[in-house]
Design a protein around this motif. Structure first.
Motif, short mmCIF file in Angstrom:
data_model
loop_
_atom_site.label_atom_id
_atom_site.label_comp_id
_atom_site.label_asym_id
_atom_site.label_seq_id
_atom_site.Cartn_x
_atom_site.Cartn_y
_atom_site.Cartn_z
N TRP A 1 0.82 -1.21 0.00
CA TRP A 1 0.00 0.00 0.00
C TRP A 1 0.85 1.26 0.00
CZ3 TRP A 1 -4.50 -2.24 -0.76
CH2 TRP A 1 -5.66 -1.48 -0.78
N VAL A 2 1.96 1.21 0.76
CA VAL A 2 2.84 2.37 0.89
C VAL A 2 4.28 1.89 0.84
CG1 VAL A 2 3.65 4.22 2.43
CG2 VAL A 2 1.20 3.73 2.25
N ASP A 3 5.12 2.61 0.10
CA ASP A 3 6.57 2.40 0.14
C ASP A 3 7.22 3.76 -0.10
OD1 ASP A 3 9.25 1.75 -0.15
OD2 ASP A 3 8.84 -0.12 -1.22
N THR A 4 7.65 4.39 0.97
CA THR A 4 8.16 5.75 0.86
C THR A 4 9.50 5.82 0.14
OG1 THR A 4 9.26 5.66 3.02
CG2 THR A 4 6.96 6.43 2.97
N ARG A 5 10.09 4.67 -0.19
CA ARG A 5 11.33 4.67 -0.96
C ARG A 5 11.08 4.94 -2.43
NH1 ARG A 5 13.08 -1.21 0.94
NH2 ARG A 5 10.91 -1.45 0.27
N GLY A 6 9.80 4.98 -2.84
CA GLY A 6 9.46 5.27 -4.23
C GLY A 6 9.16 4.07 -5.07
N ASN A 7 9.13 2.88 -4.47
CA ASN A 7 8.78 1.68 -5.22
C ASN A 7 7.27 1.63 -5.45
OD1 ASN A 7 11.48 0.76 -5.22
ND2 ASN A 7 11.22 -0.04 -3.14
N VAL B 1 0.12 0.94 -3.95
CA VAL B 1 -1.23 1.44 -4.22
C VAL B 1 -1.27 2.94 -4.03
CG1 VAL B 1 -3.63 1.38 -3.45
CG2 VAL B 1 -2.34 -0.76 -3.65
N LEU B 2 -0.70 3.43 -2.93
CA LEU B 2 -0.62 4.87 -2.67
C LEU B 2 0.80 5.33 -3.01
CD1 LEU B 2 -2.58 5.11 0.71
CD2 LEU B 2 -3.44 5.37 -1.62
N GLY B 3 1.08 5.36 -4.31
CA GLY B 3 2.43 5.66 -4.78
C GLY B 3 2.86 7.10 -4.56
N THR B 4 1.93 7.97 -4.15
CA THR B 4 2.28 9.37 -3.95
C THR B 4 2.89 9.63 -2.57
OG1 THR B 4 0.03 9.85 -3.20
CG2 THR B 4 0.51 10.16 -5.54
N ILE B 5 2.83 8.65 -1.66
CA ILE B 5 3.42 8.82 -0.33
C ILE B 5 4.88 8.39 -0.42
CG2 ILE B 5 3.32 8.15 2.10
CD1 ILE B 5 0.37 7.62 1.79
N THR B 6 5.76 9.34 -0.59
CA THR B 6 7.18 9.05 -0.79
C THR B 6 8.03 9.93 0.11
OG1 THR B 6 7.29 10.64 -2.63
CG2 THR B 6 6.84 8.33 -3.19
N GLY B 7 9.26 9.54 0.27
CA GLY B 7 10.21 10.30 1.06
C GLY B 7 10.27 9.83 2.49
N VAL B 8 11.44 9.99 3.10
CA VAL B 8 11.63 9.55 4.48
C VAL B 8 10.64 10.27 5.39
CG1 VAL B 8 13.42 11.25 4.98
CG2 VAL B 8 13.39 9.08 6.21
N ARG B 9 10.09 9.57 6.36
CA ARG B 9 9.12 10.14 7.30
C ARG B 9 9.88 10.84 8.43
NH1 ARG B 9 4.89 10.62 4.51
NH2 ARG B 9 6.60 10.77 2.99
N THR C 1 6.42 -1.79 8.30
CA THR C 1 7.87 -1.92 8.34
C THR C 1 8.52 -0.54 8.36
OG1 THR C 1 7.73 -3.97 7.04
CG2 THR C 1 9.90 -2.93 7.22
N GLY C 2 9.44 -0.35 9.27
CA GLY C 2 10.32 0.80 9.24
C GLY C 2 11.64 0.38 8.62
N VAL C 3 12.14 1.18 7.67
CA VAL C 3 13.31 0.79 6.88
C VAL C 3 14.43 1.81 7.07
CG1 VAL C 3 14.20 0.25 4.58
CG2 VAL C 3 11.83 -0.31 5.16
N SER C 4 15.60 1.32 7.45
CA SER C 4 16.81 2.15 7.56
C SER C 4 16.58 3.38 8.43
CB SER C 4 17.30 2.57 6.16
OG SER C 4 17.57 1.45 5.36
N ALA C 5 16.17 3.14 9.66
CA ALA C 5 15.92 4.25 10.58
C ALA C 5 17.19 5.07 10.78
CB ALA C 5 15.43 3.71 11.92
N GLN C 6 17.02 6.38 10.86
CA GLN C 6 18.18 7.26 11.04
C GLN C 6 18.64 7.32 12.49
OE1 GLN C 6 17.38 11.05 9.20
NE2 GLN C 6 16.91 10.13 7.21
N GLY C 7 17.86 6.79 13.40
CA GLY C 7 18.20 6.72 14.81
C GLY C 7 17.17 5.84 15.50
N ALA D 1 13.83 9.85 12.04
CA ALA D 1 13.22 9.63 10.73
C ALA D 1 13.47 8.21 10.24
CB ALA D 1 13.76 10.64 9.73
N THR D 2 12.55 7.72 9.41
CA THR D 2 12.70 6.40 8.82
C THR D 2 11.83 6.30 7.58
OG1 THR D 2 12.54 4.01 9.24
CG2 THR D 2 10.82 5.39 10.18
N HIS D 3 12.20 5.42 6.67
CA HIS D 3 11.30 5.07 5.57
C HIS D 3 10.21 4.14 6.10
CE1 HIS D 3 12.72 6.93 1.92
NE2 HIS D 3 13.97 6.63 2.21
N LEU D 4 9.09 4.11 5.39
CA LEU D 4 7.91 3.38 5.83
C LEU D 4 7.38 2.50 4.70
CD1 LEU D 4 5.56 2.97 7.91
CD2 LEU D 4 4.48 4.98 6.88
N VAL D 5 7.10 1.25 5.04
CA VAL D 5 6.48 0.32 4.09
C VAL D 5 5.26 -0.29 4.77
CG1 VAL D 5 6.75 -1.83 2.78
CG2 VAL D 5 8.66 -0.22 2.94
#
Length: 202
Positions: free
Chosen positions: A54-60, A63-71, A99-105, A155-159
């Motif tokens: 549904w969501v992949d903020t890494r740009g993959n 369904v909701l492809g407009t939600i992009t960029g690290v959160r 899923t949280g991906v590559s959290a910055q902290g 911050a982190t990416h979100l899937v």
């Protein structure tokens, strides 16, 4: 499962006896228990969905492809569900894998019914810096047809993957609790090779 010095969250579905459930800890730890719903003789029934991104903020593709960029830390992400994709407009709750991906902290993710604003004092996914972690989540859909995801202190990416939804009526699956029993354990003997498909009969 948890390791020293780390906070870990997970979803548990269990039957109860005398309105009580038990939590066993294998090592000393503080414990937090949050209730997100109940299965009862009335209410919505479950409908399975082949897991759909549904969501992949890494740009993959999603369904909701407009939600992009690290959160950003402290931000809320609104995820529209009811009436979107294969989730019907009258869906009341969803089964997600978050899923949280590559959290910055060190950070956490909290999923709650929309509209965004007042997140509960709970977490669904806990992450260490530069790590990826995921958890199943059962969450009600809010009055705006959406759920929200609060990103914690870093911050982190979100899937987000959707595995099913709950809907009023009788045309669906009802939950039947059974005592826990182990169906499969690959540890005895030689470990199976990587990328092996495991078929488990239930």
């Amino acid at each position: 499962n948890y390791v020293a010095g780390r906070t870990t969250a997970g979803l548990a579905i269990t039957h109860q006896t005398d309105r009580t459930v038990c939590v066993y800890s294998s090592a000393a730890t503080d414990l937090i228990v949050d209730v997100t719903g109940v299965f009862a003789t009335t209410g919505s029934v479950f409908h399975t969905l082949s897991p759909t991104r549904w969501v992949d903020t890494r740009g993959n593709a999603a369904v909701l492809g407009t939600i992009t960029g690290v959160r950003a830390a402290g931000s809320d992400t609104e995820v529209q569900l009811a009436g979107t994709g294969d989730v019907p407009a009258d869906a009341t709750a969803v089964w997600l894998n978050v899923t949280g991906v590559s959290a910055q902290g060190t950070t956490y993710l909290t999923v709650y019914p929309g509209p965004c604003g007042s997140a509960p004092l709970s977490s669904n996914v806990n992450l260490l810096a530069n790590r990826t972690a995921s958890s199943a989540v059962l969450v009600a859909i809010g009055s705006n047809g959406a759920v929200c995801v609060r990103t914690g202190g870093s911050a982190t990416h979100l899937v987000i993957d959707v595995a099913g939804w709950f809907q009023p009526g009788t045309d669906g699956l009802s939950f039947n609790a059974t005592p826990a029993q182990r169906l499969y354990d690959s540890r005895p003997g030689t470990p199976p090779p990587a990328n092996t498909l495991h078929q488990v009969t239930t």
